[in-house]
Write an enzyme that holds these catalytic residues in place. Structure first.
Site, PDB file in Angstrom:
ATOM      1  N   CYS A 128       0.818  -1.218   0.000  1.00 11.68           N
ATOM      2  CA  CYS A 128       0.000   0.000   0.000  1.00 11.68           C
ATOM      3  C   CYS A 128       0.849   1.266   0.000  1.00 11.68           C
ATOM      4  O   CYS A 128       0.339   2.354  -0.271  1.00 11.68           O
ATOM      5  CB  CYS A 128      -0.933   0.009   1.195  1.00 11.68           C
ATOM      6  N   HIS A 181      -3.509   6.724   1.789  1.00 12.95           N
ATOM      7  CA  HIS A 181      -3.937   5.420   1.277  1.00 12.95           C
ATOM      8  C   HIS A 181      -5.351   5.134   1.778  1.00 12.95           C
ATOM      9  O   HIS A 181      -5.640   5.249   2.968  1.00 12.95           O
ATOM     10  CB  HIS A 181      -2.966   4.341   1.755  1.00 12.95           C
ATOM     11  N   ASN A 194     -10.399  -0.565  -1.022  1.00 15.35           N
ATOM     12  CA  ASN A 194      -8.955  -0.463  -0.809  1.00 15.35           C
ATOM     13  C   ASN A 194      -8.250  -1.071  -2.020  1.00 15.35           C
ATOM     14  O   ASN A 194      -8.337  -2.275  -2.258  1.00 15.35           O
ATOM     15  CB  ASN A 194      -8.619  -1.218   0.486  1.00 15.35           C
TER      16      ASN A 194
HETATM   17  C1  4VN Z   1      -3.600  -0.641   5.881  1.00 17.92           C
HETATM   18  C2  4VN Z   1      -4.653  -0.928   6.712  1.00 17.92           C
HETATM   19  C3  4VN Z   1      -5.604  -1.917   6.410  1.00 17.92           C
HETATM   20  C4  4VN Z   1      -6.740  -2.250   7.269  1.00 17.92           C
HETATM   21  C5  4VN Z   1      -6.564  -2.740   8.538  1.00 17.92           C
HETATM   22  C6  4VN Z   1      -7.664  -3.083   9.308  1.00 17.92           C
HETATM   23  C7  4VN Z   1      -8.934  -2.966   8.782  1.00 17.92           C
HETATM   24  C8  4VN Z   1      -8.016  -2.126   6.818  1.00 17.92           C
HETATM   25  C9  4VN Z   1      -9.919  -3.989  10.774  1.00 17.92           C
HETATM   26  C10 4VN Z   1     -11.108  -3.836  11.645  1.00 17.92           C
HETATM   27  C11 4VN Z   1     -12.386  -4.239  10.907  1.00 17.92           C
HETATM   28  C12 4VN Z   1     -12.548  -3.383   9.665  1.00 17.92           C
HETATM   29  C13 4VN Z   1     -11.344  -3.508   8.785  1.00 17.92           C
HETATM   30 CL1  4VN Z   1      -4.746  -0.002   8.119  1.00 17.92          CL
HETATM   31  C14 4VN Z   1      -5.422  -2.621   5.252  1.00 17.92           C
HETATM   32  C15 4VN Z   1      -4.379  -2.344   4.426  1.00 17.92           C
HETATM   33  C16 4VN Z   1      -4.185  -3.108   3.194  1.00 17.92           C
HETATM   34  O1  4VN Z   1      -4.271  -2.231   2.138  1.00 17.92           O
HETATM   35  C17 4VN Z   1      -3.465  -1.342   4.730  1.00 17.92           C
HETATM   36  N1  4VN Z   1      -9.081  -2.478   7.567  1.00 17.92           N
HETATM   37  N2  4VN Z   1     -10.065  -3.334   9.484  1.00 17.92           N
HETATM   38  C18 4VN Z   1     -13.564  -4.063  11.874  1.00 17.92           C
HETATM   39  O2  4VN Z   1     -13.975  -5.066  12.454  1.00 17.92           O
HETATM   40  O3  4VN Z   1     -14.032  -2.939  12.077  1.00 17.92           O
END
Ligand code: 4VN
Length: 322
Positions: free
Chosen positions: A111, A249, A279
């Site tokens: 990313c 990002h 994403n």
């Molecule tokens: C950077 C990040 C993420 C990412 C990490 C966690 C997340 C995206 C966790 C909790 C969940 C909802 C989704 Cl910070 C991913 C990338 C990859 O490009 C880079 N979402 N979540 C919830 O239960 O609320």
């Protein structure tokens, strides 16, 4: 000498997959996805590879600029979802567009890839080279386990990029690039199993798909991105209030809100299109940049902070005068 962004462009595949479409495939809902991530839909390929998306962006950049493919000195594609391990996606793009004199290679920093690639392009343009393409392109749909709701809701396909030219003074006023390799296991995809006749692989083969310790990566992002932004501001000798737009990002809408809050900044300065594209890893920042430049939201001379963060784990921020 250094980099100036002369043109921006993006391309996404035409097929849209809504949250309701996903809810028909797995145990999830529009309400769950929207409230946890801010995502409403994502674009997903049917018959296009990463190089196809990247080549579309390259052609748009050439058409907008009036340059011929033969004028290009280098092509960097930032991707974590290449067509092949070899040839590089950038080499495929170079062949497709007929950029005969360009040398071409991929950068894999997940990313943060577009940020790392742009920082690198700045050095090339401070040296011997005059004109380059820097493209973030991803087909993440091939790395998603479509039975696994925690990651399937998050990712999308797309590409964005910039045409960059050597100028007397770089538009990049400061950079801050950081890698946290010891924490890399919290976000993986595309494991390459040992398959020789002699191999005794200890790792499960199905680690082809995204595996994410969501909490750990979330914690990383909400701590290390504000740290990186604070450091790049200090290096640029800017204050937070000098910044017109934050271009982060598009990992997840809630993470962007948390970072804005952490910095005590109004969220309206944080550009956001995660609802439309999900994403898209290395493609998210150049897609967002192109949308905001094309709509006239970003104006020449404005101070921008760009920041990528994710797999590696990596983080990278650039202070740019647009
Ligand atoms: C950077 C990040 C993420 C990412 C990490 C966690 C997340 C995206 C966790 C909790 C969940 C909802 C989704 Cl910070 C991913 C990338 C990859 O490009 C880079 N979402 N979540 C919830 O239960 O609320």
């Amino acid at each position: 000498m250094g980099l100036k962004i002369m043109q921006t462009a993006h391309y996404v595949p035409s097929k849209v997959v809504t949250n309701d479409d996903l809810a028909a495939m797995m145990d999830t809902s529009d309400e769950w996805i929207s409230s946890r991530t801010g995502i409403k839909q994502r674009h997903v390929v049917r018959d296009e590879q990463t190089s196809d998306l990247a080549a579309k962006v390259a052609e748009k950049l050439l058409a907008k600029s009036g340059h011929e493919a033969e004028d290009i000195d280098f092509i960097i594609v930032a991707t974590m979802s290449p067509d092949y391990l070899t040839p590089a996606t950038a080499a495929i793009v170079q062949g497709k567009i007929g950029a005969k004199k360009a040398w071409a290679f991929d950068v894999n920093a997940a990313c943060s890839g577009f940020i790392y690639a742009l920082a690198l392009a700045d050095k090339l343009l401070a040296g011997k080279y005059r004109l380059g393409l820097v493209i973030g392109a991803e087909v993440l749909s091939k790395l998603v386990d479509w039975q696994e709701r925690s990651t399937a809701v998050l990712f999308g396909d797309g590409a964005g990029g910039v045409l960059v030219e050597a100028k007397d003074k770089s538009s990049i006023v400061a950079e801050d690039l950081a890698t946290f390799g010891q924490d890399g296991g919290t976000l993986t995809a595309g494991y390459q199993p040992l398959e020789s006749a002699f191999a005794q692989d200890q790792v499960d083969k199905h680690r082809h798909f995204f595996e994410m310790d969501g909490r750990a990566v979330y914690r990383f992002a909400t701590h290390e991105v504000p740290n990186s932004l604070t450091r790049v501001l200090a290096k640029a000798d800017w204050s937070l209030d000098d910044v017109s737009w934050f271009i982060l990002h598009q990992a997840n809408g809630r993470i962007i809100s948390a970072i804005a809050q952490h910095l005590g900044q109004d969220e309206s300065k944080f550009l956001n299109n995660v609802a439309k594209f999900g994403n898209t890893s290395a493609a998210s920042i150049p897609i967002l940049l192109d949308e905001a430049v094309s709509s006239g939201q970003i104006k020449s001379g404005e101070k921008l902070l760009l920041s990528g963060f994710g797999g590696g784990l990596t983080a990278g921020s650039l202070a740019i005068v647009y």
